[in-house]
Design a protein around this motif. Structure first.
Motif, PDB file in Angstrom:
ATOM      1  N   GLY A  14       0.327  -1.043   0.096  1.00 55.08           N
ATOM      2  CA  GLY A  14      -0.125   0.372  -0.303  1.00 55.08           C
ATOM      3  C   GLY A  14       0.773   1.190  -0.376  1.00 55.08           C
ATOM      4  O   GLY A  14       0.144   2.419  -0.178  1.00 55.08           O
ATOM      5  N   GLY A  15       2.088   1.327  -0.555  1.00 56.67           N
ATOM      6  CA  GLY A  15       2.875   2.646   0.301  1.00 56.67           C
ATOM      7  C   GLY A  15       3.169   3.143  -1.304  1.00 56.67           C
ATOM      8  O   GLY A  15       2.452   2.552  -2.550  1.00 56.67           O
ATOM      9  N   LYS A  16       3.052   4.305  -1.166  1.00 55.11           N
ATOM     10  CA  LYS A  16       3.457   5.494  -1.961  1.00 55.11           C
ATOM     11  C   LYS A  16       4.952   5.488  -2.961  1.00 55.11           C
ATOM     12  O   LYS A  16       4.809   5.961  -4.252  1.00 55.11           O
ATOM     13  CB  LYS A  16       3.125   6.722  -1.304  1.00 55.11           C
ATOM     14  CG  LYS A  16       1.459   7.058  -1.225  1.00 55.11           C
ATOM     15  CD  LYS A  16       1.622   8.540  -0.580  1.00 55.11           C
ATOM     16  CE  LYS A  16       0.393   9.004  -0.053  1.00 55.11           C
ATOM     17  NZ  LYS A  16      -0.351  10.424   0.919  1.00 55.11           N
ATOM     18  N   TYR A  28       1.029   5.356  -9.626  1.00 52.51           N
ATOM     19  CA  TYR A  28       1.438   3.978  -9.481  1.00 52.51           C
ATOM     20  C   TYR A  28       3.150   4.106  -9.370  1.00 52.51           C
ATOM     21  O   TYR A  28       3.669   3.911  -9.758  1.00 52.51           O
ATOM     22  CB  TYR A  28       1.491   4.654 -11.059  1.00 52.51           C
ATOM     23  CG  TYR A  28       1.571   2.723 -12.232  1.00 52.51           C
ATOM     24  CD1 TYR A  28      -0.178   2.595 -13.015  1.00 52.51           C
ATOM     25  CD2 TYR A  28       2.142   1.995 -12.099  1.00 52.51           C
ATOM     26  CE1 TYR A  28      -0.316   1.527 -13.724  1.00 52.51           C
ATOM     27  CE2 TYR A  28       1.575   0.921 -12.988  1.00 52.51           C
ATOM     28  CZ  TYR A  28       0.805   0.416 -13.259  1.00 52.51           C
ATOM     29  OH  TYR A  28       0.280  -1.106 -13.649  1.00 52.51           O
ATOM     30  N   PRO A  29       2.373   3.411  -8.273  1.00 51.84           N
ATOM     31  CA  PRO A  29       4.330   3.071  -7.021  1.00 51.84           C
ATOM     32  C   PRO A  29       4.222   2.241  -7.647  1.00 51.84           C
ATOM     33  O   PRO A  29       3.954   1.349  -8.236  1.00 51.84           O
ATOM     34  CB  PRO A  29       3.768   2.607  -6.074  1.00 51.84           C
ATOM     35  CG  PRO A  29       2.213   2.738  -5.824  1.00 51.84           C
ATOM     36  CD  PRO A  29       1.552   3.328  -7.379  1.00 51.84           C
ATOM     37  N   LYS A  30       6.296   1.924  -6.898  1.00 47.03           N
ATOM     38  CA  LYS A  30       7.072   1.091  -7.634  1.00 47.03           C
ATOM     39  C   LYS A  30       6.404  -0.445  -7.345  1.00 47.03           C
ATOM     40  O   LYS A  30       6.938  -0.970  -8.150  1.00 47.03           O
ATOM     41  CB  LYS A  30       8.154   0.844  -6.801  1.00 47.03           C
ATOM     42  CG  LYS A  30       7.951   0.603  -4.923  1.00 47.03           C
ATOM     43  CD  LYS A  30       9.153   0.759  -4.220  1.00 47.03           C
ATOM     44  CE  LYS A  30       8.982   1.040  -2.606  1.00 47.03           C
ATOM     45  NZ  LYS A  30       8.490   1.268  -1.963  1.00 47.03           N
ATOM     46  N   GLN A  31       6.292  -0.882  -6.280  1.00 44.73           N
ATOM     47  CA  GLN A  31       5.487  -2.437  -6.692  1.00 44.73           C
ATOM     48  C   GLN A  31       4.527  -2.577  -7.803  1.00 44.73           C
ATOM     49  O   GLN A  31       4.859  -3.757  -7.441  1.00 44.73           O
ATOM     50  CB  GLN A  31       4.841  -2.308  -4.997  1.00 44.73           C
ATOM     51  CG  GLN A  31       2.916  -1.756  -4.941  1.00 44.73           C
ATOM     52  CD  GLN A  31       3.104  -0.336  -3.914  1.00 44.73           C
ATOM     53  OE1 GLN A  31       4.382   0.179  -3.836  1.00 44.73           O
ATOM     54  NE2 GLN A  31       2.690   0.286  -3.403  1.00 44.73           N
ATOM     55  N   PHE A  32       4.291  -1.904  -8.232  1.00 47.35           N
ATOM     56  CA  PHE A  32       2.991  -2.297  -9.548  1.00 47.35           C
ATOM     57  C   PHE A  32       3.851  -2.074 -10.731  1.00 47.35           C
ATOM     58  O   PHE A  32       3.157  -2.657 -11.919  1.00 47.35           O
ATOM     59  CB  PHE A  32       1.695  -0.934  -9.919  1.00 47.35           C
ATOM     60  CG  PHE A  32       1.133  -1.113  -7.991  1.00 47.35           C
ATOM     61  CD1 PHE A  32       0.515  -2.302  -7.579  1.00 47.35           C
ATOM     62  CD2 PHE A  32       1.128   0.098  -6.962  1.00 47.35           C
ATOM     63  CE1 PHE A  32       0.135  -2.961  -6.707  1.00 47.35           C
ATOM     64  CE2 PHE A  32       0.397  -0.462  -6.022  1.00 47.35           C
ATOM     65  CZ  PHE A  32      -0.627  -1.845  -5.968  1.00 47.35           C
ATOM     66  N   GLN A  65      -6.653   1.425  -0.620  1.00 42.32           N
ATOM     67  CA  GLN A  65      -7.728   1.518  -1.866  1.00 42.32           C
ATOM     68  C   GLN A  65      -7.575   1.593  -3.402  1.00 42.32           C
ATOM     69  O   GLN A  65      -8.892   1.420  -4.781  1.00 42.32           O
ATOM     70  CB  GLN A  65      -9.080   1.855  -1.165  1.00 42.32           C
ATOM     71  CG  GLN A  65      -9.407   3.560  -1.463  1.00 42.32           C
ATOM     72  CD  GLN A  65      -9.961   4.203  -0.463  1.00 42.32           C
ATOM     73  OE1 GLN A  65     -11.507   3.706  -0.010  1.00 42.32           O
ATOM     74  NE2 GLN A  65     -10.758   6.018  -0.468  1.00 42.32           N
ATOM     75  N   ASP A  66      -6.975   3.001  -3.508  1.00 40.60           N
ATOM     76  CA  ASP A  66      -6.538   3.787  -4.975  1.00 40.60           C
ATOM     77  C   ASP A  66      -5.668   2.967  -5.359  1.00 40.60           C
ATOM     78  O   ASP A  66      -5.549   3.248  -7.010  1.00 40.60           O
ATOM     79  CB  ASP A  66      -5.411   5.179  -4.325  1.00 40.60           C
ATOM     80  CG  ASP A  66      -5.930   5.919  -3.886  1.00 40.60           C
ATOM     81  OD1 ASP A  66      -7.960   5.949  -4.021  1.00 40.60           O
ATOM     82  OD2 ASP A  66      -5.518   7.122  -3.116  1.00 40.60           O
ATOM     83  N   TYR A  67      -5.340   1.930  -5.336  1.00 40.52           N
ATOM     84  CA  TYR A  67      -3.938   0.836  -6.061  1.00 40.52           C
ATOM     85  C   TYR A  67      -5.064  -0.706  -5.948  1.00 40.52           C
ATOM     86  O   TYR A  67      -4.621  -1.708  -6.207  1.00 40.52           O
ATOM     87  CB  TYR A  67      -3.199   0.979  -5.262  1.00 40.52           C
ATOM     88  CG  TYR A  67      -2.374   2.035  -4.779  1.00 40.52           C
ATOM     89  CD1 TYR A  67      -2.176   3.166  -6.070  1.00 40.52           C
ATOM     90  CD2 TYR A  67      -1.285   2.107  -3.749  1.00 40.52           C
ATOM     91  CE1 TYR A  67      -1.226   4.014  -5.433  1.00 40.52           C
ATOM     92  CE2 TYR A  67      -0.525   3.616  -3.402  1.00 40.52           C
ATOM     93  CZ  TYR A  67      -0.851   4.575  -4.397  1.00 40.52           C
ATOM     94  OH  TYR A  67      -0.157   5.638  -3.803  1.00 40.52           O
ATOM     95  N   ALA A  68      -6.300  -0.983  -5.230  1.00 39.00           N
ATOM     96  CA  ALA A  68      -6.765  -2.206  -5.633  1.00 39.00           C
ATOM     97  C   ALA A  68      -7.257  -2.186  -6.817  1.00 39.00           C
ATOM     98  O   ALA A  68      -7.046  -3.557  -6.926  1.00 39.00           O
ATOM     99  CB  ALA A  68      -8.201  -1.728  -5.163  1.00 39.00           C
ATOM    100  N   MET A  84      -6.994  -6.869   0.462  1.00 41.20           N
ATOM    101  CA  MET A  84      -7.798  -6.003   1.587  1.00 41.20           C
ATOM    102  C   MET A  84      -7.262  -4.189   1.624  1.00 41.20           C
ATOM    103  O   MET A  84      -6.400  -4.951   0.940  1.00 41.20           O
ATOM    104  CB  MET A  84      -6.599  -7.061   2.626  1.00 41.20           C
ATOM    105  CG  MET A  84      -7.182  -7.861   3.562  1.00 41.20           C
ATOM    106  SD  MET A  84      -6.310  -8.773   4.362  1.00 41.20           S
ATOM    107  CE  MET A  84      -7.080  -7.784   5.947  1.00 41.20           C
ATOM    108  N   SER A  85      -8.261  -4.170   1.087  1.00 37.73           N
ATOM    109  CA  SER A  85      -8.205  -2.658   0.859  1.00 37.73           C
ATOM    110  C   SER A  85      -8.278  -1.945   1.715  1.00 37.73           C
ATOM    111  O   SER A  85      -9.573  -1.429   1.917  1.00 37.73           O
ATOM    112  CB  SER A  85      -9.261  -2.528  -0.443  1.00 37.73           C
ATOM    113  OG  SER A  85      -9.359  -1.152  -0.718  1.00 37.73           O
ATOM    114  N   GLU A  86      -6.845  -0.566   2.237  1.00 41.53           N
ATOM    115  CA  GLU A  86      -7.426   0.243   3.122  1.00 41.53           C
ATOM    116  C   GLU A  86      -8.110   1.673   2.986  1.00 41.53           C
ATOM    117  O   GLU A  86      -7.736   1.758   1.498  1.00 41.53           O
ATOM    118  CB  GLU A  86      -5.952   0.279   4.198  1.00 41.53           C
ATOM    119  CG  GLU A  86      -5.787  -0.315   4.643  1.00 41.53           C
ATOM    120  CD  GLU A  86      -4.368  -0.431   5.509  1.00 41.53           C
ATOM    121  OE1 GLU A  86      -3.746   0.077   4.988  1.00 41.53           O
ATOM    122  OE2 GLU A  86      -3.776  -1.641   5.791  1.00 41.53           O
ATOM    123  N   PRO A  87      -8.742   2.531   3.100  1.00 44.43           N
ATOM    124  CA  PRO A  87      -9.002   3.674   2.605  1.00 44.43           C
ATOM    125  C   PRO A  87      -8.323   4.426   2.951  1.00 44.43           C
ATOM    126  O   PRO A  87      -8.601   6.006   2.179  1.00 44.43           O
ATOM    127  CB  PRO A  87     -10.664   3.473   3.729  1.00 44.43           C
ATOM    128  CG  PRO A  87     -10.093   3.136   4.863  1.00 44.43           C
ATOM    129  CD  PRO A  87      -9.456   2.328   4.836  1.00 44.43           C
TER     130      PRO A  87
END
Length: 362
Positions: A14-16, A28-32, A65-68, A84-87
């Protein structure tokens, strides 16, 4: 040692990813991103790594939730209730507390692996052996087990775990934990031989971990269980949407590693690197002539040393006389800055650009 159906994993995604700006962006952060041109993103590679150790149906992904939608695109085989999507963005302690709650629904005596989504592993066979040994330990012992690796340099951007009393061949009690010391302290840690890098990879049996969260963070999820002890997954998701913003912005390192007495560390030898900063990527990657690291980029270089270069596909760079720099370009931003201690520099520039130029550059 073999893993069983009671072994679970949650991958924190979930990190930026701001420390790898401008190639890692807020939308579109690094994990994706397929950062190294391997054909698989960091998230996909992490998922693949654990799917070789535990059943795929026991792997959960925690994200914002922005990256779900990115998780669903990249891991279409993931069951809906395993995303698991955090708000709101919070640190790792509330995320892991939620993962404990979700996993204990499935298995009352579950073991839980907590993993970042942005680490590099050089020796997959050794990694699997260390994880299996760790799962065997936490299955039979209450405590939090962190996986430590021997430091290779005085890196101020990592956490350090001090080895205490020996428990078994590779396992020790944690004597102390220090998060991101300055370089002089990091050098003292390495010289002492007592400190290992904290990889951010944790193992525990879920019952013990939940009990610890109840003691140290009593407001996390206790309210849900008191209101609705037999809540469905959908009701749990709705509870998180409504209540997650009130949870503390605490890391598992600070909430448990520094405050619990039952913390252990395993000396691991799987060849680890945190791929979250430009400097750590430089240290982890194979060097070309002049000790330059060129990441999936088209570059002509002359009289250049100790640089890390990452450019978009279709872009050619001609570079002369550069020593110890980051050269990174993505969309509307080109970054050129000194590589040494780049984490603080990049964070500073991200904040300044956000204030002066707006979110479109972040």
């Amino acid at each position: 040692m073999t893993t069983t159906s009671k072994d679970f994993c949650v991958i924190l995604a979930g990190g930026k990813g701001r420390r790898l700006w401008p190639c890692s962006r807020e939308e579109y952060p690094k994990q994706f991103i397929d950062f190294f041109g391997t054909g698989r993103t960091q998230l996909q590679q992490t998922y693949d790594r654990f799917a070789r150790i535990i059943p795929r149906e026991n792997i959960y992904i925690n994200t914002n939730q922005d990256y779900a939608h990115l998780v669903r695109e990249q891991l279409p085989e993931l069951a809906p209730d395993h995303l698991m999507s955090e708000p709101i963005h919070r640190n790792t302690a509330p995320s892991v507390a939620w993962a404990c709650h979700r996993v204990l629904r499935e298995c009352s005596d579950a073991n839980l692996i907590v993993s970042p989504s942005d680490m590099d592993v050089h020796n997959e066979e050794a990694f699997q052996e260390n994880i299996r040994e760790g799962l065997d330990f936490v299955s039979n012992n209450d405590g939090l087990l962190t996986m430590g690796v021997k430091p290779t340099r005085p890196e101020p951007g990592y956490g350090y775990v001090q080895i205490g009393e020996q428990v078994s061949d590779h396992l020790y009690r944690v004597k102390s934990f220090t998060e991101k010391p300055d370089r002089d302290f990091a050098r003292m840690f390495i010289d002492s031989g007592e400190f290992y890098w904290n990889t951010g990879l944790f193992l525990s049996n879920a019952r013990y971990l939940q009990k610890t969260f109840m003691e140290l963070l009593p407001w996390v999820f206790r309210r849900l269980d008191s209101i609705n002890p037999n809540s469905t997954v959908e009701e749990e998701d709705e509870f998180v949407r409504q209540n997650f913003p009130i949870y503390p912005n605490l890391s598992i390192d600070h909430s448990i590693l520094e405050r619990s007495e039952q913390v252990f560390v395993m000396k691991c030898d799987f060849g680890w690197a945190d791929l979250g900063t430009w400097h750590s990527i430089y240290e982890a990657m194979q060097k070309s002539e002049g000790d330059n690291v060129v990441i999936d980029s088209d570059v002509l270089i002359e009289d250049c040393r100790n640089n890390v270069i990452k450019l978009p596909e279709g872009r050619l760079a001609v570079i002369n006389g550069l020593d110890g720099y980051i050269v990174a370009e993505k969309d509307n931003v080109l970054l050129i800055c000194k590589k040494e201690d780049s984490s603080a520099l990049v964070r500073k520039y991200v904040n300044e650009v956000g204030l002066k130029k707006g979110a479109g550059f972040i």
